[in-house]
Design an enzyme around this catalytic site. Structure first.
Site, PDB file in Angstrom:
ATOM      1  N   ASP A  73      12.977  39.160  -6.376  1.00 21.19           N
ATOM      2  CA  ASP A  73      13.290  39.935  -5.174  1.00 21.19           C
ATOM      3  C   ASP A  73      12.765  39.219  -3.933  1.00 21.19           C
ATOM      4  O   ASP A  73      11.787  38.473  -3.984  1.00 21.19           O
ATOM      5  CB  ASP A  73      12.661  41.329  -5.266  1.00 21.19           C
ATOM      6  CG  ASP A  73      13.287  42.159  -6.377  1.00 21.19           C
ATOM      7  OD1 ASP A  73      14.449  41.880  -6.722  1.00 21.19           O
ATOM      8  OD2 ASP A  73      12.598  43.063  -6.888  1.00 21.19           O
TER       9      ASP A  73
ATOM     10  N   TRP B  63      -6.377  -4.317  -3.856  1.00 22.81           N
ATOM     11  CA  TRP B  63      -6.261  -5.668  -4.396  1.00 22.81           C
ATOM     12  C   TRP B  63      -7.431  -5.966  -5.337  1.00 22.81           C
ATOM     13  O   TRP B  63      -8.580  -5.663  -5.035  1.00 22.81           O
ATOM     14  CB  TRP B  63      -6.245  -6.692  -3.254  1.00 22.81           C
ATOM     15  CG  TRP B  63      -6.252  -8.102  -3.763  1.00 22.81           C
ATOM     16  CD1 TRP B  63      -5.203  -8.811  -4.251  1.00 22.81           C
ATOM     17  CD2 TRP B  63      -7.405  -8.948  -3.876  1.00 22.81           C
ATOM     18  NE1 TRP B  63      -5.615 -10.057  -4.653  1.00 22.81           N
ATOM     19  CE2 TRP B  63      -6.962 -10.168  -4.434  1.00 22.81           C
ATOM     20  CE3 TRP B  63      -8.753  -8.797  -3.550  1.00 22.81           C
ATOM     21  CZ2 TRP B  63      -7.825 -11.233  -4.673  1.00 22.81           C
ATOM     22  CZ3 TRP B  63      -9.615  -9.856  -3.801  1.00 22.81           C
ATOM     23  CH2 TRP B  63      -9.152 -11.056  -4.338  1.00 22.81           C
TER      24      TRP B  63
ATOM     25  N   ASP C 175       1.056 -22.642  -6.913  1.00 23.44           N
ATOM     26  CA  ASP C 175       1.222 -22.987  -5.502  1.00 23.44           C
ATOM     27  C   ASP C 175       0.801 -24.439  -5.236  1.00 23.44           C
ATOM     28  O   ASP C 175      -0.127 -24.955  -5.853  1.00 23.44           O
ATOM     29  CB  ASP C 175       0.364 -22.037  -4.665  1.00 23.44           C
ATOM     30  CG  ASP C 175       0.807 -21.945  -3.225  1.00 23.44           C
ATOM     31  OD1 ASP C 175       1.662 -22.743  -2.803  1.00 23.44           O
ATOM     32  OD2 ASP C 175       0.280 -21.062  -2.519  1.00 23.44           O
TER      33      ASP C 175
ATOM     34  N   ARG D  94      -2.587 -14.131   5.722  1.00 22.34           N
ATOM     35  CA  ARG D  94      -2.559 -15.363   4.912  1.00 22.34           C
ATOM     36  C   ARG D  94      -1.729 -16.449   5.608  1.00 22.34           C
ATOM     37  O   ARG D  94      -1.040 -17.217   4.962  1.00 22.34           O
ATOM     38  CB  ARG D  94      -2.026 -15.083   3.508  1.00 22.34           C
ATOM     39  CG  ARG D  94      -2.473 -16.096   2.456  1.00 22.34           C
ATOM     40  CD  ARG D  94      -2.110 -15.637   1.051  1.00 22.34           C
ATOM     41  NE  ARG D  94      -2.541 -16.592   0.041  1.00 22.34           N
ATOM     42  CZ  ARG D  94      -1.716 -17.355  -0.681  1.00 22.34           C
ATOM     43  NH1 ARG D  94      -0.419 -17.278  -0.488  1.00 22.34           N
ATOM     44  NH2 ARG D  94      -2.189 -18.183  -1.582  1.00 22.34           N
TER      45      ARG D  94
ATOM     46  N   LYS E 211       7.485 -17.744 -11.283  1.00 28.62           N
ATOM     47  CA  LYS E 211       6.529 -16.715 -10.864  1.00 28.62           C
ATOM     48  C   LYS E 211       6.838 -16.409  -9.402  1.00 28.62           C
ATOM     49  O   LYS E 211       6.576 -17.228  -8.517  1.00 28.62           O
ATOM     50  CB  LYS E 211       5.095 -17.204 -11.026  1.00 28.62           C
ATOM     51  CG  LYS E 211       4.018 -16.170 -10.707  1.00 28.62           C
ATOM     52  CD  LYS E 211       2.626 -16.786 -10.861  1.00 28.62           C
ATOM     53  CE  LYS E 211       1.512 -15.793 -10.593  1.00 28.62           C
ATOM     54  NZ  LYS E 211       1.349 -14.808 -11.655  1.00 28.62           N
TER      55      LYS E 211
ATOM     56  N   ASP F 261       6.198 -14.550  -6.095  1.00 27.15           N
ATOM     57  CA  ASP F 261       5.059 -13.889  -5.462  1.00 27.15           C
ATOM     58  C   ASP F 261       5.467 -13.244  -4.134  1.00 27.15           C
ATOM     59  O   ASP F 261       6.531 -13.540  -3.568  1.00 27.15           O
ATOM     60  CB  ASP F 261       3.943 -14.899  -5.227  1.00 27.15           C
ATOM     61  CG  ASP F 261       2.551 -14.300  -5.373  1.00 27.15           C
ATOM     62  OD1 ASP F 261       2.426 -13.065  -5.225  1.00 27.15           O
ATOM     63  OD2 ASP F 261       1.594 -15.056  -5.626  1.00 27.15           O
TER      64      ASP F 261
ATOM     65  N   ASP G  35      -4.830  -9.951  -9.635  1.00 29.67           N
ATOM     66  CA  ASP G  35      -5.493 -11.232  -9.400  1.00 29.67           C
ATOM     67  C   ASP G  35      -6.903 -11.249  -9.981  1.00 29.67           C
ATOM     68  O   ASP G  35      -7.535 -12.310 -10.038  1.00 29.67           O
ATOM     69  CB  ASP G  35      -5.573 -11.516  -7.899  1.00 29.67           C
ATOM     70  CG  ASP G  35      -4.275 -12.075  -7.339  1.00 29.67           C
ATOM     71  OD1 ASP G  35      -3.385 -12.436  -8.127  1.00 29.67           O
ATOM     72  OD2 ASP G  35      -4.149 -12.143  -6.100  1.00 29.67           O
TER      73      ASP G  35
END
Length: 690
Positions: free
Chosen positions: A54, A168, A334, A410, A443, A445, A513
């Site tokens: 209701d 991180w 890298d 970075r 890979k 990133d 990481d």
């Protein structure tokens, strides 16, 4: 299985143990009926016959009962759909039709020129839901919010919320808390999935690891996202989620354009948190992860061994050492391209550095293949350094706000993948790269968040938040189609881009990481709540752990920690002693033996990593394997035995390591050292049915 009522207004989707049911009322309101244990169509029709409550002053009878709440009309809950045109805001839709194809149900609605299709598909016991929005009108319309689904839970006392939070190097931390009135919102406004939350929630009222009802929801989207869990004033609970974090605008649809939301999947289980996890894992291995029936190889990654100081000769020497311990995939991280001698330059220039690789990557790749391994490389295609040939040629290709400083993290900026010219450039660069050498693995990133998410000259710049992700998916799909033998790993500074969307296009993910073996136990415990070991990359690195905390740990503990997922090695093998290399080879050989169980078996979390003893167990067919870790121990404290799960209680199992024969669900004595103070120890135990 899909069941449809004779009047075509009630639909029931059923899996092996659960059902999901909706009903279209006479006024075309779509109501949620049931999500939980399996029911039949007559049960759903009986639920549909019950009247709505209701009216109460200042409340709506639809709130908490409507299947997909839209903005507008007699509704006060968070809308899943918010639409704006030049004339009005909100939705007043009418049902048009339904249709089904295979196991997919489609419910079609219309509001003037806007067509809304709600999609449902039951895969085992996981319900996949998503929405398609088509602009059939002559004028543009703006999607302020277009969530994939709203999930409605049954009435229960004392709901508890589980979520995965972090940052991180400390991702996927499991936390459970009582749900209170109001909304709990998690998500990301960073342009990617984020380290802070995984797009998953679970709710229970009294579940344990192996018993009780658990409702879970997981979103398949790799950009900004939002999940809202609301306990409404009448105690009902709804979960709404989708792409985008706020309501400032997702997309503008011109006439003839459409938008399909990502999948927001839901699962009910009565097997506790462990049963829910195993169901999620099986779903992903069967329907989400590419080639999940193939075990992932043991890899070596050069990053922690060399960082940016690399050369063809040095990588070749590492490859020979990696092959000698049984590694199956050698990855150059890298530093192999452009002017990439640090993180300050080179991103965007995806050609080998001629000083370091004077003949390109092919000679090294051929050498790696001759050693019996596959060859892989690291890339970060969505980013660019200001100190790069690409940025000097195309400074307008990055996301930026006109007249504002271009923020760097970075030392890099984010390329605007929503631009067609940027997408085509990346396709040409990466296709040429993968065609230039026998590369087996990439890979991929993503090492910074969106900050200055602007697009000068674009009439609706907000769309880059959605279109960047759609372009990423299209690029990955195109590369996989052109290079079907190449496997991809999703990485984002560790676990910053892990979700069902990116997992449908990659073969594994970089979990964190943080490679410290003790820290990894909690990260992997949280990760396992939703995702399977088959995609969870984990490395053995050097001790002390110079990357993060300086902790000293044995090679044994490091290997057993990493063997809980896809095993990798990231230490500097050039510095390992002959004894360490020989021990490493034994651990790699052992992992290859148990790999089918770890990567494709059913996971049972025997003891959570809260200090002291922790352990996981994998079961596949007539075999089981237990990985156990002693994290800390007071002097003289006994180490408890482990009660195994998932075994046939009528069968006998022999433990290869101890020689003991156990029957059914047993307490396993694992041989971990006792009488120690503060030491780390680990063990692997293999059982086979006899």
């Amino acid at each position: 299985m899909l069941e449809i009522a004779e009047n075509s207004r009630t639909w029931v989707l059923s899996g092996p143990t659960s059902s999901y049911a909706v009903h279209l009322a006479e006024d075309d309101t779509l109501l949620h009926l049931h999500w939980g244990p399996r029911i039949a169509l007559p049960d759903a029709e009986a639920l549909a016959a019950r009247p709505l409550p209701d009216y109460r002053p200042f409340e709506s009878p639809l709130d908490g009962r409507e299947e997909y709440p839209v903005e507008g009309g007699p509704r006060f809950v968070r809308p899943a759909l918010s639409v704006r045109t030049d004339e009005r805001r909100g939705t007043e839709w009418r049902f048009e039709a339904y249709d089904s194809e295979g196991d997919e149900l489609r419910l079609r609605f219309r509001d003037a020129g806007l067509a809304v299709t709600l999609h449902y598909r039951m895969r085992d016991d996981v319900v996949e839901r998503w929405v398609t929005l088509d602009n059939h009108g002559s004028a543009p319309l703006e999607l302020l919010r277009a969530d994939s689904a709203t999930w409605t839970l049954p009435d229960r006392d004392g709901w508890r919320l589980s979520q995965l939070h972090g940052r991180w190097a400390a991702e996927s931390r499991l936390v459970r808390s009582d749900l209170t009135y109001g909304e709990k919102i998690i998500g990301s406004r960073r342009g990617h999935t984020g380290h802070q939350h995984l797009p998953w929630v679970a709710l229970d009222s009294d579940a344990t690891e192996e018993r009780g009802e658990v409702y879970g929801c997981a979103l398949g989207w790799s950009g900004s996202w939002r999940i809202a869990v609301a306990q409404l004033p009448d105690a009902r609970v709804q979960i709404t989620g989708g792409a985008g974090y706020d309501d400032s605008g997702l997309l503008r649809l011109a006439a003839g354009e459409s938008f399909t939301t990502p999948v927001f999947a839901g699962l009910w289980s009565d097997g506790g948190f462990g049963g829910a996890s195993r169901a999620w894992h099986a779903y992903q291995r069967t329907y989400v992860v590419p080639d999940a029936e193939q075990d992932r190889p043991v890899l070596f990654n050069s990053w922690e061994a060399t960082e940016f100081d690399i050369s063809e000769e040095q990588q070749g020497a590492l490859a020979r050492r990696a092959a000698a311990i049984g590694v199956e995939l050698f990855v150059v991280d890298d530093g192999w391209f452009g002017a990439r001698t640090s993180d300050r330059a080179g991103l965007g220039d995806w050609t080998p550095n001629r000083d370091r690789f004077p003949r390109g990557l092919k000679p090294l790749a051929d050498h790696v293949h001759a050693l019996g391994m596959r060859f892989g490389i690291w890339v970060e295609p969505e980013m660019v350094n200001p100190d790069s040939e690409l940025y000097r040629a195309h400074p307008d290709w990055v996301q930026f706000q006109p007249g504002r400083k271009r923020t760097e993290f970075r030392n890099q900026l984010v390329l605007n993948l929503a631009r067609e010219d940027v997408r085509e450039y990346l396709w040409e660069q990466l296709d040429a790269l993968l065609s230039s050498a026998p590369i087996d693995y990439v890979k991929w990133d993503f090492n910074r968040c969106f900050t200055d998410a602007g697009w000068p000259g674009e009439p609706y710049p907000q769309r880059l938040w959605i279109d960047h992700v759609r372009a990423l998916y299209a690029l990955l799909d195109r590369l996989r189609a052109a290079h079907p033998g190449v496997a991809f790993e999703s990485c984002s500074g560790g676990g910053g881009r892990i979700d069902l969307g990116v997992m449908s296009r990659t073969d594994q993910v970089w979990t964190s990481d943080n490679t410290d073996p003790l820290d990894r136990l909690a990260i992997q415990h949280g990760f396992s709540q939703i995702h399977p070991a088959r995609v969870m990359a984990a490395w053995v690195t050097d001790s002390p752990n110079t990357q993060l905390n300086g902790r000293v740990s044995s090679l044994r503990f490091r290997f057993v920690s990493a063997m809980a997922g896809v095993l990798g090695v990231g230490g500097d093998l050039a510095r390992w002693t002959e004894e360490e290399l020989a021990e490493a080879r034994e651990w790699v050989e052992l992992y290859k033996e148990i790999r089918p169980l770890v990567q494709r078996g059913d996971l049972h979390r025997l003891r959570a990593p809260r200090g002291g003893l922790s352990a996981v167990q994998y079961v596949r067919g007539d075999e089981a394997v237990v990985l156990a870790w002693l994290q800390a121990q007071s002097y003289g404290e006994p180490v408890p035995a482990l009660r195994l799960r998932g075994l046939d209680p009528t069968a006998s199992y022999e433990c290869r390591e101890t020689g003991e024969v156990h029957r059914g669900a047993v307490l396993l004595h694992h041989g971990l050292r006792t009488g120690l103070r503060g030491d780390l120890d680990a063990t692997v135990l293999r059982l086979r049915r006899i």
